[in-house]
Design a protein around this motif. Structure first.
Motif, short mmCIF file in Angstrom:
data_model
loop_
_atom_site.label_atom_id
_atom_site.label_comp_id
_atom_site.label_asym_id
_atom_site.label_seq_id
_atom_site.Cartn_x
_atom_site.Cartn_y
_atom_site.Cartn_z
N VAL A 167 -46.25 24.80 42.40
CA VAL A 167 -45.57 24.19 43.55
C VAL A 167 -44.74 25.24 44.26
CG1 VAL A 167 -43.92 22.43 44.26
CG2 VAL A 167 -45.51 21.96 42.38
N THR A 168 -44.89 25.31 45.58
CA THR A 168 -44.10 26.26 46.37
C THR A 168 -42.98 25.58 47.15
OG1 THR A 168 -45.66 26.06 48.23
CG2 THR A 168 -46.06 27.82 46.62
N ALA A 169 -43.17 24.32 47.51
CA ALA A 169 -42.13 23.60 48.27
C ALA A 169 -42.42 22.11 48.22
CB ALA A 169 -42.09 24.09 49.71
N ILE A 170 -41.34 21.35 48.35
CA ILE A 170 -41.45 19.89 48.39
C ILE A 170 -40.89 19.41 49.72
CG2 ILE A 170 -40.78 17.73 47.29
CD1 ILE A 170 -40.40 19.35 44.70
N GLU A 171 -41.66 18.61 50.40
CA GLU A 171 -41.25 18.06 51.69
C GLU A 171 -41.16 16.53 51.58
OE1 GLU A 171 -44.14 19.57 54.41
OE2 GLU A 171 -43.51 21.66 54.14
N ALA A 172 -40.75 15.90 52.64
CA ALA A 172 -40.52 14.46 52.60
C ALA A 172 -41.78 13.67 52.29
CB ALA A 172 -39.92 14.00 53.93
N THR A 173 -42.94 14.17 52.73
CA THR A 173 -44.18 13.39 52.56
C THR A 173 -45.27 14.14 51.81
OG1 THR A 173 -45.00 14.15 54.72
CG2 THR A 173 -43.75 12.07 54.67
N GLN A 174 -44.96 15.35 51.31
CA GLN A 174 -45.99 16.09 50.60
C GLN A 174 -45.40 17.18 49.73
OE1 GLN A 174 -48.57 17.93 53.52
NE2 GLN A 174 -47.01 19.38 54.21
N VAL A 175 -46.23 17.64 48.79
CA VAL A 175 -45.87 18.75 47.91
C VAL A 175 -46.81 19.91 48.23
CG1 VAL A 175 -45.71 19.55 45.53
CG2 VAL A 175 -45.08 17.19 46.10
N ARG A 176 -46.25 21.06 48.58
CA ARG A 176 -47.07 22.23 48.91
C ARG A 176 -47.36 23.04 47.65
NH1 ARG A 176 -48.11 23.27 53.99
NH2 ARG A 176 -46.93 22.21 55.66
N LEU A 177 -48.61 23.48 47.53
CA LEU A 177 -49.06 24.22 46.35
C LEU A 177 -49.56 25.60 46.75
CD1 LEU A 177 -51.14 21.43 44.56
CD2 LEU A 177 -48.72 21.97 44.25
N GLU A 178 -49.44 26.52 45.82
CA GLU A 178 -49.96 27.87 46.03
C GLU A 178 -51.49 27.87 45.86
OE1 GLU A 178 -49.63 31.60 43.18
OE2 GLU A 178 -47.72 31.28 44.24
N GLU A 179 -52.20 28.28 46.90
CA GLU A 179 -53.66 28.38 46.90
C GLU A 179 -54.35 27.03 46.66
OE1 GLU A 179 -54.75 31.38 44.14
OE2 GLU A 179 -53.83 33.01 45.30
N HIS A 180 -53.68 25.94 47.00
CA HIS A 180 -54.27 24.61 46.90
C HIS A 180 -53.86 23.81 48.13
CE1 HIS A 180 -55.83 24.49 42.70
NE2 HIS A 180 -54.86 25.39 42.49
N ASP A 181 -54.62 22.77 48.44
CA ASP A 181 -54.23 21.87 49.51
C ASP A 181 -52.96 21.11 49.09
OD1 ASP A 181 -56.41 22.59 51.04
OD2 ASP A 181 -57.68 20.97 50.24
N PRO A 182 -52.12 20.74 50.04
CA PRO A 182 -50.91 19.98 49.68
C PRO A 182 -51.27 18.59 49.14
CG PRO A 182 -51.17 20.08 52.06
CD PRO A 182 -52.20 21.01 51.49
N VAL A 183 -50.32 18.04 48.36
CA VAL A 183 -50.49 16.71 47.78
C VAL A 183 -49.59 15.73 48.53
CG1 VAL A 183 -50.15 15.30 45.71
CG2 VAL A 183 -51.07 17.63 45.51
N ALA A 184 -50.19 14.66 49.07
CA ALA A 184 -49.40 13.64 49.76
C ALA A 184 -48.51 12.92 48.75
CB ALA A 184 -50.31 12.64 50.45
N ALA A 185 -47.22 12.78 49.07
CA ALA A 185 -46.29 12.15 48.13
C ALA A 185 -45.09 11.57 48.87
CB ALA A 185 -45.82 13.15 47.09
N ALA A 186 -44.95 10.25 48.81
CA ALA A 186 -43.73 9.61 49.30
C ALA A 186 -42.64 9.67 48.24
CB ALA A 186 -44.02 8.16 49.68
N LEU A 187 -43.05 9.88 47.00
CA LEU A 187 -42.12 10.07 45.89
C LEU A 187 -42.62 11.23 45.04
CD1 LEU A 187 -39.70 9.15 44.07
CD2 LEU A 187 -41.35 7.73 42.83
N THR A 188 -41.73 12.19 44.78
CA THR A 188 -42.07 13.33 43.93
C THR A 188 -41.15 13.31 42.72
OG1 THR A 188 -42.80 14.66 45.80
CG2 THR A 188 -42.28 15.83 43.77
N VAL A 189 -41.74 13.35 41.54
CA VAL A 189 -40.98 13.29 40.27
C VAL A 189 -41.16 14.60 39.53
CG1 VAL A 189 -40.68 12.08 38.09
CG2 VAL A 189 -41.31 10.80 40.14
N GLY A 190 -40.07 15.21 39.14
CA GLY A 190 -40.11 16.44 38.36
C GLY A 190 -40.10 16.14 36.88
N ALA A 191 -41.17 16.49 36.18
CA ALA A 191 -41.24 16.25 34.73
C ALA A 191 -41.79 17.47 34.01
CB ALA A 191 -42.13 15.03 34.46
N ALA A 192 -41.56 18.65 34.60
CA ALA A 192 -42.11 19.89 34.03
C ALA A 192 -41.10 20.54 33.11
CB ALA A 192 -42.49 20.85 35.15
#
Length: 734
Positions: free
Chosen positions: A235-260
């Motif tokens: 993960v490179t950044a978290i935005e209001a509606t998506q999670v940006r990934l390194e060398e991957h397409d972003p993941v749509a997310a209205a809720l992002t939970v950190g469990a790492a």
């Protein structure tokens, strides 16, 4: 010996003849500390004063969180009630964050409270899942602390239900915790009628924390639940509606939970505690490296003597050893060694009422394992929820006439300060007025005495004290100071000076100094904020903590009394009622910790702004020991009017009605009902004695409505609860 008998025996050991000499402070309400509190309540150590510091009145139980997220458990089922546990253990509970520890001076810094001294301390604050990723603080929530995540999840589900948010969730971390939460969230959203899109993001190449067999079962369960897994994704950044990934397409997310993984609380890094990767380094007896008087346990601790993963099972298994060693540290006894098991059973929820068990690399799954896990989790919570009851005080076989009747009544509760009933008090004070003293304007019968000042104007004088209803001297001081100031505010006077009157339990000089510092510093802050000065006082030792203040105030014009109300005035109240029944139930161990904490938080708030806004009242008093009906009746009698109160307009503390309907009551309730009978609806809460209760003002309708608007503009509350009318001095409830 039965458990209740054992408790009674232990309680008898903590008599006033046993001085308090050592302070034990537990930082955090984790599983190990919760179990220590239970064991301590069963057999408290004479001479030790116990303090618990935790930011909230409850602590979520880790094992039931996935079931709560999935919708199988209510919030109450999930939470450990620390308020009830601390009352059972005789401990004071400070609801705030610890932010630092000075091991040289043996002081723990507490947010908003100052420094708390200790002789022996233990830290069980768990971990956090907050991550150092751009946008995490603004757009994501960590799976821990659990209470924060659980609240955010409930809000998210509600928003999905009303259609304002898409059911898209990203879980950062493909370990057991992340997969378990993803399955739980998927199940809950499907049950709510949504079609969720949940993605688990894992930096590694596969699900971690389990063996091959269990991993295959988890992946199958996630696939069936429609959960996507992205591996080798950073993960490179978290935005209001998506999670940006390194060398991957972003993941749509209205809720992002950190469990790492598990992250230590940040404040630990700013202390001199010995740390391993941010976690507190401990030794085999659970004390920290280099300091035998500070302990650490649970996920916040590192055990280099027996490295283990972060799992609640080790905290639970450590609790008996911690309890023994804390007592050993306080008494100079021999300590035990903690030997955590090398292999342990993992029970993992699979969203629906199905679970997987893994041990020695072998995994099984199915509904039967869910029922097994459910029994284990409920047994743990039952142990902390259903606390043994103390045996009632034994009534002597032979005693003076009237003794048995009094001892059969409810024990004195703290919700009314153990106040004497109105009738004997009025009789005792009836002969005090001195009509020959021209300086005394009013004496007995109002909130405060009124005295003419030689240079003009008036001074009001009042005194009040409370026996401790909670074990925290700081919170009791705030409440007692606000309670005493209530009489000055009720007369429209400006607080002037205060004198303290303190009774401390028998304790060592060191604990006397600590306690007096806390009380004095707190009282000074409260009175300074009100415009008064704390100028001294008197302190003695006795059976229990009692805090009181004599307060004076000044006013240029005649102070407001209870005798000036007019017909057609409305009655304005600035606080809910029901604190007496809540505190009575708290002392019996039957009140909800959240409801107790809510009531106490309101009771300790100043009412100086409310008093200023109600300065144009025709008559005013504060609702305290004689209950709402008693204080309304006092205005009626002094003003020659009757009153009609509308029950539905009267505010009540959360939980007060339920407790009252269940039979909980303050020890002063019968006397209040007798001294202030009402007509119409019969409601015990109308007679419930209050501590630091609201101001009760009689005002014209238009003035009252303006006052309510002004209160609302300042973020304060007020309610019109009834009206005065011509007629006999009676109180009618409609």
């Amino acid at each position: 010996m039965t458990a209740p008998a054992l408790i009674q025996k232990a309680r008898n050991m903590n008599t006033p003849d046993v001085p308090l000499t050592q302070d034990l402070v537990l930082v955090g309400g984790g599983h190990a500390h919760a179990l220590v509190l239970r064991k301590w309540g069963m057999n408290p150590l004479p001479g030790a004063r116990l303090t618990v510091i935790n930011p909230g009145p409850t602590a979520p139980y880790t094992g039931m969180l996935p079931g709560h997220v999935a919708g199988h458990y209510s919030r109450d089922t999930l939470e450990i009630d620390l308020v009830r546990l601390c009352r059972f253990a005789g401990a004071r509970l400070i609801l705030a964050h610890a932010t630092d520890i000075d091991r040289t001076a043996r002081l723990i810094t507490v947010e908003g409270q100052g420094q708390i001294a200790y002789d022996v301390a233990s830290i069980d604050i768990g971990i956090t899942a907050e991550m150092s990723i751009a946008g995490f603080d603004d757009h994501a929530v960590g799976a821990k602390p659990l209470d924060v995540y659980a609240q955010r999840w409930r809000e998210f589900v509600a928003s999905v239900g009303d259609g304002s948010i898409d059911p898209n969730v990203a879980v950062i971390g493909g370990g057991v915790a992340g997969c378990e939460l993803a399955l739980a969230m998927s199940h809950a959203l499907q049950q709510a009628g949504a079609t969720p899109e949940i993605t688990v993001i894992e930096a590694g190449s596969q699900i971690s924390g389990v063996g091959d067999m269990a991993r295959r079962k988890l992946m199958r369960a996630m696939s069936q639940a429609g959960i996507s897994l992205r591996t080798d994704a950073r993960v490179t950044a978290i935005e209001a509606t998506q999670v940006r990934l390194e060398e991957h397409d972003p993941v749509a997310a209205a809720l992002t939970v950190g469990a790492a993984g598990a992250f230590p609380h940040r404040w630990l890094a700013n202390t001199d505690l010995p740390l391993i990767d941010g976690f507190i380094e401990t030794t085999p007896d659970l004390s920290i490296k280099g300091d035998r008087f500070v302990f650490a346990v649970g996920d916040c601790a590192a055990m280099p003597f027996a490295p283990r993963p972060k799992a609640g099972v080790f905290a639970v298994r450590a609790a008996p050893v911690l309890h023994h060693n804390l007592r050993a540290a306080l008494t100079g006894g021999t300590r035990k060694t903690f030997k955590p098991q090398k292999h342990y059973l993992k029970l993992i929820s699979l969203g629906s009422k199905s679970a997987m068990a893994e041990k020695f690399g072998i995994a099984f799954s199915g509904p039967l394992l869910w029922r097994w896990k459910d029994r284990i989790d409920r047994a743990f919570m039952d142990k902390l929820d259903h606390l043994p009851q103390m045996k009632p005080v034994k009534i002597p076989d032979v005693a003076a006439l009237g003794t048995r009747e009094i001892m059969q009544d409810k024990p004195l509760c703290g919700g009314c300060g153990a106040k004497v009933g109105g009738a004997p008090l009025a009789e005792a004070l009836s002969g005090l007025a001195d009509p020959t003293n021209p300086e005394i304007v009013t004496g007995v019968g109002d909130d405060s005495a009124i005295v003419k000042m030689p240079g003009g104007g008036f001074q009001v004088l009042s005194t009040d004290h409370l026996r401790a209803m909670v074990h925290d001297p700081v919170q009791m001081t705030r409440i007692a100071a606000v309670h005493a100031l209530g009489d000055i505010w009720a007369m429209g006077a400006a607080p002037q000076v205060a004198l303290s009157s303190l009774i401390l339990p028998r304790m060592s000089p060191a604990l006397q100094a600590r306690t007096l510092r806390e009380i004095t510093d707190t009282a000074r802050k409260v009175f300074d904020a009100s415009g008064a000065s704390l100028v001294g006082g008197h302190t003695t030792m006795g059976a229990e903590l009692t805090i009181g203040f004599t307060v004076t105030g000044t006013r240029d014009t005649m102070p407001i009394s209870i005798a000036g109300a007019h017909p057609d005035d409305v009655l304005v109240l600035t606080r809910p009622i029901g604190s007496g029944v809540i505190m009575a139930a708290h002392m019996e161990g039957t009140a909800s910790g959240r409801e107790v904490a809510n009531a106490l938080a309101i009771m300790e708030q100043s009412q100086s702004q409310q008093a200023e806004i109600l300065r144009d009242a025709h008559a005013m008093t504060d609702v305290t020991g004689f209950g709402l009906a008693g204080h309304v009746l006092a205005i009626c009698k002094a003003s020659g009017l009757g009153a009609v109160l509308t029950q539905s307009d009267i505010p009540f503390y959360k939980g007060a009605r339920t407790l009252s309907d269940a039979g909980a009551a303050s020890s002063l309730l019968p006397a209040n009902r007798k001294n202030a009978p009402t007509q119409g609806i019969d409601d015990p809460l109308m007679h419930d004695p209050q501590t630091a209760g609201g101001l009760l003002a009689a005002m014209p309708q238009a003035v009252a409505e303006n006052a309510l608007s002004e209160l609302q503009n300042k973020g304060l509350q007020g309610w019109i609860i009834g009206r005065l009318q011509r007629g006999l001095p009676t109180v009618t409830i409609t």
